[in-house]
Design a protein around this motif. Structure first.
Motif, PDB file in Angstrom:
ATOM      1  N   GLU A   1     -10.937 -12.635  10.878  1.00 21.04           N
ATOM      2  CA  GLU A   1     -10.673 -12.253  12.272  1.00 21.04           C
ATOM      3  C   GLU A   1      -9.264 -11.685  12.325  1.00 21.04           C
ATOM      4  OE1 GLU A   1     -11.523 -15.617  14.982  1.00 21.04           O
ATOM      5  OE2 GLU A   1     -12.419 -16.559  13.229  1.00 21.04           O
TER       6      GLU A   1
ATOM      7  N   HIS B   1      -7.739 -15.608  10.992  1.00 26.59           N
ATOM      8  CA  HIS B   1      -8.602 -16.741  10.655  1.00 26.59           C
ATOM      9  C   HIS B   1      -9.584 -16.336   9.558  1.00 26.59           C
ATOM     10  CE1 HIS B   1      -8.048 -18.296  15.069  1.00 26.59           C
ATOM     11  NE2 HIS B   1      -6.958 -18.421  14.335  1.00 26.59           N
TER      12      HIS B   1
ATOM     13  N   ARG C   1      -9.467 -26.184  17.890  1.00 26.83           N
ATOM     14  CA  ARG C   1      -8.673 -24.984  17.659  1.00 26.83           C
ATOM     15  C   ARG C   1      -7.182 -25.290  17.486  1.00 26.83           C
ATOM     16  NH1 ARG C   1     -11.798 -20.097  18.676  1.00 26.83           N
ATOM     17  NH2 ARG C   1     -13.887 -20.777  19.209  1.00 26.83           N
TER      18      ARG C   1
ATOM     19  N   ARG D   1     -11.185 -25.591  11.249  1.00 23.50           N
ATOM     20  CA  ARG D   1     -12.135 -25.892  12.325  1.00 23.50           C
ATOM     21  C   ARG D   1     -13.550 -25.726  11.805  1.00 23.50           C
ATOM     22  NH1 ARG D   1     -13.690 -21.362  15.255  1.00 23.50           N
ATOM     23  NH2 ARG D   1     -15.420 -21.778  16.648  1.00 23.50           N
TER      24      ARG D   1
ATOM     25  N   GLU E   1     -13.785 -22.582   9.222  1.00 23.24           N
ATOM     26  CA  GLU E   1     -12.759 -21.599   9.564  1.00 23.24           C
ATOM     27  C   GLU E   1     -11.395 -22.144   9.191  1.00 23.24           C
ATOM     28  OE1 GLU E   1     -11.645 -21.443  13.745  1.00 23.24           O
ATOM     29  OE2 GLU E   1     -11.497 -19.255  13.652  1.00 23.24           O
TER      30      GLU E   1
ATOM     31  N   ARG F   1      -7.741 -21.628   9.896  1.00 17.47           N
ATOM     32  CA  ARG F   1      -7.010 -20.943  10.966  1.00 17.47           C
ATOM     33  C   ARG F   1      -5.568 -20.623  10.578  1.00 17.47           C
ATOM     34  NH1 ARG F   1      -9.394 -21.157  15.811  1.00 17.47           N
ATOM     35  NH2 ARG F   1      -7.463 -21.374  17.012  1.00 17.47           N
TER      36      ARG F   1
HETATM   37 MN    MN Z   1     -11.186 -17.883  14.989  1.00 18.24          MN
END
Ligand code: MN
Ligand code: ADP
Ligand code: MN
Ligand code: MN
Length: 373
Positions: free
Chosen positions: A134, A253, A319, A324, A338, A340
């Motif tokens: 991301e 991410h 988050r 996560r 994920e 982050r």
């Molecule tokens: Mn994300």
């Protein structure tokens, strides 16, 4: 800095030249990472034929003394074509080609982290590692001020901007839409986009991609973003904390899975990977921005949907954690997780490399300043 003169040229006149026949000859734009590990460079040459695969594109070279990559006395660097895309700016049959950089002795340049990444991906091939990155970024005017922000002072506080709609909530959507279309045309595996929490901040996602493909596609997506922004006279920055204070930073991410994690019972494999990551937090932080954690220390404060750079944490739908597990993955019992922590200006080759080395190849070691690849 001079004004964005190119963006003010007449783009309708430009269209006329784009339509001229090329008489079977093809423009190939070579794209590569410069000595900063963040900057992109490109140059173009004519081929007398249309390359069908990247193997049809010859090696080339450039002057490394002008890209922070070598001394003037021994300055030729090799460009090794790695992945070919369609050129969304001058259109078919022209190509963009992402390249690796080798030094005069044909060893990878310091900024070339692709070879090391490829070694890890080859070793882990039977686990079929998938990634989805991301990419967050911030649009700036040519003066370096966030695009669309009042010249003196600040926009209203964060709240209405994330996935926002309306002229008072979004800044620069034309660029986001143009970039998305250009990526689709090029063959970049872009999978989505959204407006972010800070005004003038946006995100696009690339993936899922398997193995080395992830770094190649994200770097080309970044090139296409910078090039799209040229047309609009705006600059995209990947600085992980472009505005200090009560404004969100920009991350990248990293969503990650192996075949075992994606299958029934995969949650157990996800938890095992998180346990390995917990023992190597410092090392990953070193790799997750181009300055060994220095850039990310401005962003990973524990506020603004981040975890503290000093602590490792994991949780379902959390988050504010380092890792996560998406809620639906917790419910389904399989899928992906994920990470982050990576900064927006990370090298995706370094990030995907270290995820595979820790989670699949079981490499350990967590010493400080270990990321001297
Ligand atoms: Mn994300
Ligand atoms: P967020 O809720 O964190 O904003 P996004 O929708 O922006 O999530 O991004 C999710 C990313 O996860 C996408 O890039 C997608 O390609 C990627 N992804 C989805 N499934 C997998 C998977 N099994 N393995 C790796 N990445 C995945
Ligand atoms: Mn997202
Ligand atoms: Mn985001």
């Amino acid at each position: 800095m001079s004004v964005a003169v190119s963006s003010k040229l007449n783009k309708t006149v430009r269209e006329r030249y784009l339509k001229l026949p090329q008489e079977g000859r093809v423009q190939v734009t070579y794209v590569w990472i410069d000595g900063t590990g963040e900057g992109l460079r490109c140059k173009t040459r004519t081929l007398e034929y249309e390359p069908k695969t990247v193997q049809d594109i010859p090696e080339w070279n450039y002057d490394g003394s002008s890209t922070f990559q070598s001394e003037g006395s021994n300055s030729d660097m090799f460009l090794i074509p790695c992945r070919m895309f369609r050129d969304p700016f001058i259109l078919d049959p022209n190509k963009l080609v992402l390249c690796e950089v080798l030094k005069y002795n044909r060893k990878p340049a310091e900024s070339n982290l692709r070879q090391r990444c490829k070694e890890a991906m080859d070793k882990a091939i039977s686990s079929h590692p998938w990634f989805g990155l991301e990419q967050e970024y911030t649009l700036l005017g040519i003066d370096g001020h966030p695009y669309g922000w009042p010249p003196n002072g600040f926009p209203g506080p964060q709240g209405p901007y994330y996935c926002g709609v309306g002229a008072d909530k979004t800044f620069g959507r034309d660029i986001v839409e143009a970039h998305y279309k250009a990526c689709l045309y090029a063959g970049v595996k872009i999978s989505g986009s959204n407006a972010e929490v800070m005004p003038s901040q946006w995100e696009f996602q690339v993936g899922p991609c398997e193995g080395i493909e992830m770094g190649d596609h994200l770097w080309m997506a970044r090139y296409i973003l910078h090039r799209t922004c040229e047309d609009f006279g705006v600059v995209a920055t990947f600085d992980p904390k472009p505005i200090t204070g009560n404004w969100n930073g920009a991350g990248c991410h990293a969503n990650f899975s192996t075949e075992a994690m994606r299958k029934e019972g995969g949650l157990q494999h996800i938890e095992e990977a998180i346990d390995k990551l917990s023992k190597r937090h410092q090392y990953h932080i070193c790799v997750y921005d181009p300055k060994g954690g220095k850039d990310n220390s401005r962003r990973l404060t524990g506020l603004h949907e981040t975890s503290s750079i000093h602590d490792f944490s994991a949780g379902i739908a959390n988050r504010g954690a380092s890792i996560r597990i998406p809620r639906e993955v917790g419910q389904d019992g399989c899928g992906y997780f994920e990470d982050r922590r990576p900064a927006a200006n990370c090298d995706p080759y370094a990030v995907t490399d270290v995820l595979v080395r820790t989670c699949i190849l079981n490499e350990t070691g967590n010493e400080l300043n270990c990321c001297t690849q």
